[in-house]
Enzyme design. Structure first.
Site, PDB file in Angstrom:
ATOM      1  N   CYS B  90     -44.110  22.914   2.213  1.00 27.97           N
ATOM      2  CA  CYS B  90     -44.584  24.102   1.483  1.00 27.97           C
ATOM      3  C   CYS B  90     -46.028  24.465   1.802  1.00 27.97           C
ATOM      4  CB  CYS B  90     -44.444  23.865  -0.006  1.00 27.97           C
ATOM      5  SG  CYS B  90     -42.857  23.177  -0.446  1.00 27.97           S
ATOM      6  N   CYS B 215     -38.867  28.751 -12.040  1.00 25.07           N
ATOM      7  CA  CYS B 215     -38.706  28.367 -10.632  1.00 25.07           C
ATOM      8  C   CYS B 215     -39.136  29.489  -9.701  1.00 25.07           C
ATOM      9  CB  CYS B 215     -37.244  28.069 -10.310  1.00 25.07           C
ATOM     10  SG  CYS B 215     -36.467  26.844 -11.353  1.00 25.07           S
ATOM     11  N   SER B 216     -39.737  29.127  -8.571  1.00 22.86           N
ATOM     12  CA  SER B 216     -39.941  30.096  -7.494  1.00 22.86           C
ATOM     13  C   SER B 216     -38.579  30.368  -6.858  1.00 22.86           C
ATOM     14  CB  SER B 216     -40.912  29.542  -6.459  1.00 22.86           C
ATOM     15  OG  SER B 216     -40.409  28.345  -5.920  1.00 22.86           O
ATOM     16  N   HIS B 344     -41.196  32.278  -2.432  1.00 26.55           N
ATOM     17  CA  HIS B 344     -41.852  31.211  -1.670  1.00 26.55           C
ATOM     18  C   HIS B 344     -41.161  31.003  -0.327  1.00 26.55           C
ATOM     19  CE1 HIS B 344     -43.876  27.585  -0.654  1.00 26.55           C
ATOM     20  NE2 HIS B 344     -43.147  26.717  -1.340  1.00 26.55           N
TER      21      HIS B 344
HETATM   22  C1  LIG Z   1     -33.721  28.333  -8.941  1.00 28.00           C
HETATM   23  C2  LIG Z   1     -32.676  28.487  -7.873  1.00 28.00           C
HETATM   24  C3  LIG Z   1     -31.911  27.167  -7.694  1.00 28.00           C
HETATM   25  C4  LIG Z   1     -31.713  29.596  -8.269  1.00 28.00           C
HETATM   26  O1  LIG Z   1     -30.771  29.721  -7.281  1.00 28.00           O
HETATM   27  P1  LIG Z   1     -29.280  30.174  -7.612  1.00 28.00           P
HETATM   28  O2  LIG Z   1     -28.835  29.522  -8.859  1.00 28.00           O
HETATM   29  O3  LIG Z   1     -28.502  29.959  -6.375  1.00 28.00           O
HETATM   30  O4  LIG Z   1     -29.479  31.702  -7.938  1.00 28.00           O
HETATM   31  P2  LIG Z   1     -28.759  32.929  -7.232  1.00 28.00           P
HETATM   32  O5  LIG Z   1     -29.303  33.106  -5.879  1.00 28.00           O
HETATM   33  O6  LIG Z   1     -27.287  32.767  -7.434  1.00 28.00           O
HETATM   34  O7  LIG Z   1     -29.280  34.145  -8.098  1.00 28.00           O
HETATM   35  C5  LIG Z   1     -28.733  34.467  -9.378  1.00 28.00           C
HETATM   36  C6  LIG Z   1     -29.614  35.505 -10.006  1.00 28.00           C
HETATM   37  O8  LIG Z   1     -30.882  34.921 -10.371  1.00 28.00           O
HETATM   38  C7  LIG Z   1     -31.937  35.566  -9.689  1.00 28.00           C
HETATM   39  N1  LIG Z   1     -32.850  34.521  -9.256  1.00 28.00           N
HETATM   40  C8  LIG Z   1     -32.615  33.565  -8.333  1.00 28.00           C
HETATM   41  N2  LIG Z   1     -33.650  32.745  -8.249  1.00 28.00           N
HETATM   42  C9  LIG Z   1     -34.557  33.192  -9.127  1.00 28.00           C
HETATM   43  C10 LIG Z   1     -35.835  32.762  -9.478  1.00 28.00           C
HETATM   44  N3  LIG Z   1     -36.363  31.688  -8.899  1.00 28.00           N
HETATM   45  N4  LIG Z   1     -36.521  33.438 -10.416  1.00 28.00           N
HETATM   46  C11 LIG Z   1     -35.966  34.531 -10.990  1.00 28.00           C
HETATM   47  N5  LIG Z   1     -34.748  34.995 -10.699  1.00 28.00           N
HETATM   48  C12 LIG Z   1     -34.052  34.317  -9.775  1.00 28.00           C
HETATM   49  C13 LIG Z   1     -31.328  36.282  -8.534  1.00 28.00           C
HETATM   50  O9  LIG Z   1     -32.093  37.413  -8.186  1.00 28.00           O
HETATM   51  C14 LIG Z   1     -29.981  36.661  -9.082  1.00 28.00           C
HETATM   52  O10 LIG Z   1     -30.128  37.796  -9.899  1.00 28.00           O
HETATM   53  P3  LIG Z   1     -28.989  38.925  -9.958  1.00 28.00           P
HETATM   54  O11 LIG Z   1     -27.799  38.217 -10.503  1.00 28.00           O
HETATM   55  O12 LIG Z   1     -29.589  39.929 -10.880  1.00 28.00           O
HETATM   56  O13 LIG Z   1     -28.831  39.377  -8.552  1.00 28.00           O
HETATM   57  C15 LIG Z   1     -33.341  28.845  -6.528  1.00 28.00           C
HETATM   58  O14 LIG Z   1     -34.012  30.083  -6.658  1.00 28.00           O
HETATM   59  C16 LIG Z   1     -34.329  27.786  -6.092  1.00 28.00           C
HETATM   60  O15 LIG Z   1     -33.949  26.775  -5.556  1.00 28.00           O
HETATM   61  N6  LIG Z   1     -35.652  27.986  -6.307  1.00 28.00           N
HETATM   62  C17 LIG Z   1     -36.653  27.026  -5.910  1.00 28.00           C
HETATM   63  C18 LIG Z   1     -36.922  27.075  -4.434  1.00 28.00           C
HETATM   64  C19 LIG Z   1     -37.626  25.825  -3.978  1.00 28.00           C
HETATM   65  O16 LIG Z   1     -37.230  24.732  -4.305  1.00 28.00           O
HETATM   66  N7  LIG Z   1     -38.675  25.956  -3.191  1.00 28.00           N
HETATM   67  C20 LIG Z   1     -39.473  24.852  -2.785  1.00 28.00           C
HETATM   68  C21 LIG Z   1     -40.409  24.574  -3.894  1.00 28.00           C
HETATM   69  S1  LIG Z   1     -41.423  23.132  -3.677  1.00 28.00           S
END
Ligand SMILES: CC(C)(COP(=O)(O)OP(=O)(O)OC[C@H]1O[C@@H](n2cnc3c(N)ncnc32)[C@H](O)[C@@H]1OP(=O)(O)O)[C@@H](O)C(=O)NCCC(=O)NCCS
Ligand SMILES: [Zn+2]
Lengths: 176, 399
Positions: B90, B215-216, B344
């Site tokens: 990151c 979460c990002s 991110h």
């Molecule tokens: C949190 C997380 C697991 C969600 O993923 P997911 O459950 O697969 O979510 P989806 O892609 O199915 O999205 C579902 C909905 O939530 C929204 N969404 C997804 N991630 C989001 C987030 N982080 N914040 C806000 N909204 C989010 C999407 O836009 C979608 O909205 P919609 O239904 O209106 O289109 C994923 O965003 C994630 O892993 N984030 C962290 C990334 C990370 O680890 N980075 C490294 C950091 S050290």
């Protein structure tokens, strides 16, 4: 055969090219098999890793790790060289099979490849005294757990696309 | 300790739209390159001597390797000094920036392009592959294997911080609401809606105590910067963000058993002290005006308030609760919208943060999130299991 692909020659199957009169078509398999090194479990034999003894011990039912015979440092994960003193005189020692839950959470979405079907699952950090390790927590409900809960080791077999039997450790709440 | 021999300034930069983009890895590189050169009318690809590309897993996300030469080709750059890709999970973008700075400061070159890029959104059915890639940042054999990707891991950090310091669920949500509200007016951000504290707490409880809005995101995006030695910078621009200090720390530990703590990041303290020392900053809280810190999850920003040396250990929750990190607080933290609001795209984040600080200095960000006349700034990234911390300080005035 000529150097050129000959669409009129039905025996010419070079490059998986087929033709049905129009453009040549390059055929790819529908699915590419998951390469065995992309599943999360390392290969565990002497041919593939110098910490095979760790896995052999686990297969026999004992969680172990390496201890430096020169400086006394206990390592986890197991090593082949001591990061404290660079000695390679290490010995496997037993770790306790019971410990305390130091931290935990649950994964309800966003699981890594290969674990999607297990969602929701509970994972945590287990304090074994001298070392802490991360682990799957089986037979555990997130809402029923607290920091400090006693947990105990279980050993699982990994059924996957390799030609040797793999094992790994997990933890579960200790029956009280 | 480090004697920086030459002053180095950021003289321009550009950004792509971040989000789930209908664009390829190569498209993102070209968009960011164009935006960067468009921002620096007096600097073209022909002026660039060194190229530093931050990108974490193009091998897995985009099936491409040797990406720095590809960037050179796509942007028409003839490198005659240094070319490399940096991978530090990151913090890869900040690592690229740090190396470009060092190369110029050391007199190896005068003009460098720093470009950060990541294409993380694979077609929907392959989302678990992106998550598997992110679970590989600790020890894959002993941690990744247990499903330790970022959300549950940072959930455990939040759990420990709440357990040890009585940090509250509301305080976590206040961080997310603040940053997402800033992002709402950032044209480049992935998530552009204002979010309230209650909405954070009521969002899907993904990995408790963290909810979805803590979460990002999984993000496609890129950003670029032009760095120049003072001598060259004077020829092309009146304005620059001068790099005044830069530090990093990692304490011989990346896997769970070998990290110093689950609720404290002493590596951040060490990295910040190096940067403050070089920059001559005695009292960061007093002297820093704007900070872009690594809020990959809401808890991270709270731990950073503490371990970057702004408040006593355990007081981070109070810092947000008292409004001290708001735009008009002691330090304006994450006016860009943070990782929580902007998303991110791993390798691009540090580059975007530095660009934000420069844009804050020159007053070119949207007015809702403009910090009043900032003079000094900081960027911070953690990487992986937060085993590494990278900190850079910047100043509007030439040192
Ligand atoms: C949190 C997380 C697991 C969600 O993923 P997911 O459950 O697969 O979510 P989806 O892609 O199915 O999205 C579902 C909905 O939530 C929204 N969404 C997804 N991630 C989001 C987030 N982080 N914040 C806000 N909204 C989010 C999407 O836009 C979608 O909205 P919609 O239904 O209106 O289109 C994923 O965003 C994630 O892993 N984030 C962290 C990334 C990370 O680890 N980075 C490294 C950091 S050290
Ligand atoms: Zn030793």
């Amino acid at each position: 055969m000529t150097d050129h692909y000959d669409p009129t020659d039905s025996t010419d199957t070079r490059n998986h090219i087929r033709t049905d009169g129009g453009r040549d078509v390059v055929e790819l398999p529908d699915q590419v098999e998951l390469p065995r090194l992309l599943d999360f479990y390392e290969l565990q034999t002497e041919e593939t890793t110098e910490i095979a003894e760790f896995y052999d011990n686990l297969r026999e039912g004992q969680l172990t790790t390496t201890e430096c015979q020169d400086c006394g440092e206990l390592h986890f994960p197991p090593r082949i060289v001591c990061p404290e003193c660079q000695s390679d005189d290490l010995a496997y020692v037993d770790l306790p099979h019971e410990g305390e839950l130091f931290a935990f959470s649950t994964v309800r979405a966003g699981a890594p490849m290969g674990m999607e079907d297990d969602v929701p699952f509970v994972i945590g950090i287990v304090d074994l005294g001298e070392i802490t390790l991360s682990a799957h927590l089986d037979d555990a409900e997130y809402d029923d757990l607290s920091i400090g809960d006693p947990v105990e080791l279980k050993i699982v077999e990994i059924d996957g696309p390799v030609d040797h039997e793999r094992v790994f450790y997990r933890f579960e709440p200790k029956e009280t | 300790m480090t004697d920086v021999t030459r002053n180095v300034g950021i003289v321009g930069g550009g950004h792509t739209k971040w989000g789930t983009r209908e664009a390829s890895y190569k498209d993102l590189i070209q968009e960011a390159g164009k935006a960067t050169f468009d921002d620096t009318p007096n600097v073209g690809p022909e002026d660039v001597e060194g190229l530093f590309v931050g990108s974490v897993q193009p091998e897995r996300f985009a099936f491409q390797t040797h990406v720095a030469p590809m960037v050179a080709e796509l942007l028409g750059i003839d490198v005659d000094s240094m070319i490399a890709r940096t991978e530090l999970a990151c913090a890869s973008g900040q690592a690229a920036l740090r190396y470009a700075w060092l190369a110029i400061a050391a007199g190896q070159l005068d003009t460098a392009l720093v470009l950060g890029v990541e294409k993380m959104n694979l077609p929907r059915e392959y989302a678990p592959e992106a998550q598997a890639s992110m679970a590989n940042v600790m020890d894959r054999e002993f941690d990744g294997v247990n499903g330790f990707n970022a959300p549950p891991y940072f959930a455990m950090i939040a759990q420990r911080h709440m357990h040890e310091y009585d940090t509250t669920r509301e305080q976590l949500a206040q961080v997310a609401a603040k940053n997402k509200t800033h992002a709402a007016s950032n044209a480049f951000a992935q998530f552009q809606s204002e979010v309230s504290v209650d909405e954070v707490i009521d969002s899907f409880e993904l990995s408790p105590p963290l909810c979805l809005y803590d979460c990002s995101g999984v993000t496609d995006g890129a950003a670029g910067l032009i760095l120049m030695s003072e001598e060259k910078a004077r020829e092309v621009s009146d304005e620059a963000a001068w790099i005044t200090g830069s530090g990093q720390a990692c304490f011989s530990g990346n896997s769970i058993n070998n990290l110093p703590s689950m609720s404290a990041w002493p590596q951040a303290t060490t990295a910040a002290e190096q940067a403050y020392d070089q920059a001559g900053i005695d009292d960061p809280l007093e002297e820093l005006d704007v900070a872009e810190v690594h809020d990959c999850f809401s808890i991270s920003e709270i731990v950073e308030y503490e371990d970057l040396g702004w408040v006593e250990k355990g007081e981070g929750g109070k810092f947000i609760e008292d409004g001290r990190s708001e735009l008009d607080g002691d330090i304006a933290v994450n006016p860009r919208g943070g990782l929580l609001g902007c998303g991110h795209p791993l390798g691009a984040t540090g580059v975007s943060q530095a660009l934000e600080v420069f844009n804050q200095f020159r007053g070119t960000v949207e007015s809702d999130r403009q910090v009043p006349a900032p003079e000094t700034g900081l960027i911070h990234n953690l990487s992986g299991s937060a085993s590494v911390h990278s900190v850079m300080t910047l100043s509007r005035e030439r040192p």
